[in-house]
Write an enzyme that holds these catalytic residues in place. Structure first.
Site, short mmCIF file in Angstrom:
data_model
loop_
_atom_site.label_atom_id
_atom_site.label_comp_id
_atom_site.label_asym_id
_atom_site.label_seq_id
_atom_site.Cartn_x
_atom_site.Cartn_y
_atom_site.Cartn_z
N ASP A 84 -11.09 2.15 -1.01
CA ASP A 84 -10.16 3.00 -0.28
C ASP A 84 -10.93 3.86 0.73
O ASP A 84 -10.60 5.03 0.96
CB ASP A 84 -9.29 3.88 -1.18
CG ASP A 84 -7.94 4.21 -0.55
OD1 ASP A 84 -7.74 3.87 0.64
OD2 ASP A 84 -7.09 4.82 -1.22
N HIS A 132 0.84 -1.20 0.00
CA HIS A 132 0.00 0.00 0.00
C HIS A 132 0.88 1.25 0.00
O HIS A 132 1.96 1.24 0.58
CB HIS A 132 -0.90 -0.03 1.24
CG HIS A 132 -1.89 1.09 1.31
ND1 HIS A 132 -1.56 2.34 1.79
CD2 HIS A 132 -3.19 1.14 0.94
CE1 HIS A 132 -2.63 3.11 1.72
NE2 HIS A 132 -3.64 2.42 1.20
MN MN Z 1 -5.60 3.16 0.67
#
Ligand code: MN
Length: 373
Positions: free
Chosen positions: A328, A201
């Site tokens: 997200d 990430h």
């Molecule tokens: Mn993220």
């Protein structure tokens, strides 16, 4: 080609009984949705991050504090969403998202000195396990680790497997170091041995890289995140990590952090350099072309990249088997992400792969969320 929104109905678990009967009556198929890059935090972690830990650059502190506000009364709506399970479930139900694969928000334990980082990772993983046990049909989770403490990170990968967590998240560099460094090999070996996928990430570039990214907010999601994370993955490929650990699986968000767009150039320049003695620059012979690791070891997700054109391109060059849906949350809007995936022009089979089947297979998420299937 079937239009997802004509042929299929997506619904959240809360609405499932109603929608299932409607779906049956009309001959439509209900497609569940697992979102795979969904950030969470604890108030303790947010307070520790706000205290300015040593593993964050000034640019990263300024950027994340602008986004998330402080703690306590100063906490932003974003921080509240990161820390609230109730707010999260409400958002999932309102938008028809069946499951979140949870992962600690940036930079997580990687902001702290090795011993404290390892302690924070253990605490986060115990808390995450409790959340999943309380809501087993709505949440799965990726374990946090502190790579800056490699021995503890190896133990935590093994413990996370025992806890039933579904993989591991690493928020890019740890104190400026990337996972291709030899000191991190035991972590990669443990990930492969435990069959735990690694979600690589983004976070803000390291101290050595961040200089020209400081202006205009470029160090953040605007550009710096993708620049640092794509560099990280390319370093792993060119270090031969995937030849050494052929069963290691790595997931990139944001449609592959831009790399798929550069496949031709990366492959071409790698071949060109090798023909001119690229070993002098540290390059080595790889078992396959650099981009081919996206067919054998690497997966991508849709987080924060809700473009049908980009999705089409990625399906064409990678196949729907390598692409997973992600939102997200709470940094991106769930309604926008769901509108994007619902209206994508995908075959029924590809829609199912991207919406949930790939996530189930890759992360070992059983059908527990979807009693109707
Ligand atoms: Mn993220």
């Amino acid at each position: 080609m079937a239009q997802w929104n004509r042929r299929a109905v997506i619904a959240g678990a809360l609405a499932a009984p109603v929608v299932s009967s409607v779906a049956r009556a009309s001959g439509e198929v209900r497609i569940p949705v697992i979102a795979t890059e969904e950030a969470f935090a604890t108030p303790e972690l947010m307070a520790a991050l706000d205290a300015g830990p040593p593993g964050m650059t000034d640019a990263e502190k300024a950027y994340t504090s602008l986004l998330r506000g402080g703690t306590g009364a100063a906490a932003s709506e974003l921080t509240r969403k990161l820390c609230s399970i109730d707010a999260r479930l409400e958002d999932m139900d309102a938008n028809g998202v069946d499951m979140h694969l949870l992962s600690v928000t940036i930079p997580g334990p990687q902001a702290f000195l090795p011993e404290e980082g390892a302690r924070i990772a253990r605490q986060l993983n115990d808390g995450l396990t409790a959340i999943i046990q309380a809501h087993p049909t709505r949440f799965a989770g990726l374990a946090a680790i502190a790579p800056q403490n490699p021995a503890a990170a190896v133990r935590e990968v093994e413990r996370a497997k025992q806890l039933g967590l579904n993989g591991v998240i690493v928020n890019s560099h740890s104190f400026g170091e990337y996972l291709d460094e030899p000191k991190f090999r035991p972590i990669l070996a443990a990930l492969e041995a435990q069959d735990m996928p690694l979600y690589l990430h983004p976070r803000s570039p390291s101290q050595a890289m961040v200089g020209p990214y400081v202006n205009f907010g470029l160090s953040g999601a605007l550009w710096g995140y993708g620049a640092d994370t794509s560099l990280h993955l390319l370093r792993m490929i060119f270090a031969g990590v995937f030849d050494e650990f052929p069963r290691l699986k790595v997931v990139l968000g944001h449609m592959g952090e831009g790399i798929p767009y550069y496949f031709t150039r990366v492959d071409n320049r790698y071949r060109n350099l090798m023909a001119r003695g690229g070993e002098k620059l540290g390059l080595k012979p790889l078992r396959q072309g650099p981009s081919e690791y996206f067919r054998t070891n690497i997966f991508i997700t849709t987080s924060g990249t809700f473009s049908h054109d980009v999705l089409r391109y990625c399906v064409d060059i990678l196949g729907a088997g390598r692409i997973l849906f992600a939102i997200d949350y709470p940094y991106e809007r769930s309604d926008e992400a769901m509108r994007f995936i619902r209206t994508a022009n995908l075959s029924q089979a590809d829609a199912e792969r991207i919406a949930y089947r790939n996530a189930q297979e890759l992360f070992g998420i059983k059908n527990r969320a979807f009693p109707g299937l």
